[in-house]
Design a protein around this motif. Structure first.
Motif, short mmCIF file in Angstrom:
data_model
loop_
_atom_site.label_atom_id
_atom_site.label_comp_id
_atom_site.label_asym_id
_atom_site.label_seq_id
_atom_site.Cartn_x
_atom_site.Cartn_y
_atom_site.Cartn_z
N ILE A 138 -5.37 -9.37 -12.28
CA ILE A 138 -6.65 -9.82 -12.82
C ILE A 138 -7.82 -9.44 -11.92
N GLU A 139 -7.52 -9.05 -10.68
CA GLU A 139 -8.59 -8.63 -9.78
C GLU A 139 -8.98 -7.18 -10.04
N LYS A 140 -10.20 -6.85 -9.68
CA LYS A 140 -10.65 -5.47 -9.80
C LYS A 140 -9.97 -4.62 -8.72
N ALA A 141 -9.54 -3.45 -9.09
CA ALA A 141 -8.97 -2.50 -8.14
C ALA A 141 -10.12 -1.69 -7.53
N TYR A 142 -9.99 -1.35 -6.27
CA TYR A 142 -11.01 -0.59 -5.56
C TYR A 142 -10.53 0.85 -5.37
N PHE A 143 -11.37 1.81 -5.76
CA PHE A 143 -11.06 3.22 -5.62
C PHE A 143 -12.10 3.87 -4.72
N LEU A 144 -11.63 4.73 -3.82
CA LEU A 144 -12.51 5.45 -2.90
C LEU A 144 -12.05 6.90 -2.86
N VAL A 145 -12.99 7.81 -3.11
CA VAL A 145 -12.69 9.23 -2.98
C VAL A 145 -13.63 9.79 -1.93
N ASN A 146 -13.03 10.31 -0.85
CA ASN A 146 -13.86 10.97 0.16
C ASN A 146 -13.46 12.43 0.22
#
Length: 105
Positions: A77-85
């Motif tokens: 139910i939590e938001k997933a965090y995505f990071l693209v560097n």
């Protein structure tokens, strides 16, 4: 502050979930990114989980990472965090990040 060359961050990031457990995320190279730019995707499913790098990249004709396939995805139910560097020998590359409600996709 966003370090890096303007226009070098990825664009059009999106994710799709298949068969409940498979997730495919894709993006396009930044319009002003140097030709040698390579991108790397990290994600965190919840605050309690460790950040993980993509294990199975989708590559374009120039062997640049342009997507990722995730297996055994659990949807909470939590938001997933995505990071693209990104990295380039020519300049600093801006990062892109986003929080996504996986259960909505």
């Amino acid at each position: 502050l966003f370090a890096g060359m303007n226009g070098s961050a990825i664009e059009n990031f999106s994710c799709v979930i298949y068969n409940i457990f498979l997730m495919n995320c894709t993006w396009q190279a930044g319009r002003d990114a140097p030709a040698d730019t390579q991108y790397f995707l990290y994600w965190q499913n919840s605050r309690e989980d460790n950040q993980m790098e993509c294990e199975l990249y989708i590559k374009d004709e120039n062997c640049r990472n342009m997507g990722c396939i995730f297996q055994n995805v659990s949807i909470g139910i939590e938001k997933a965090y995505f990071l693209v560097n990104g990295s380039s020998k020519d300049s600093l590359i801006q990062f892109y990040d986003e929080y996504i409600d996986l259960y909505k996709i």
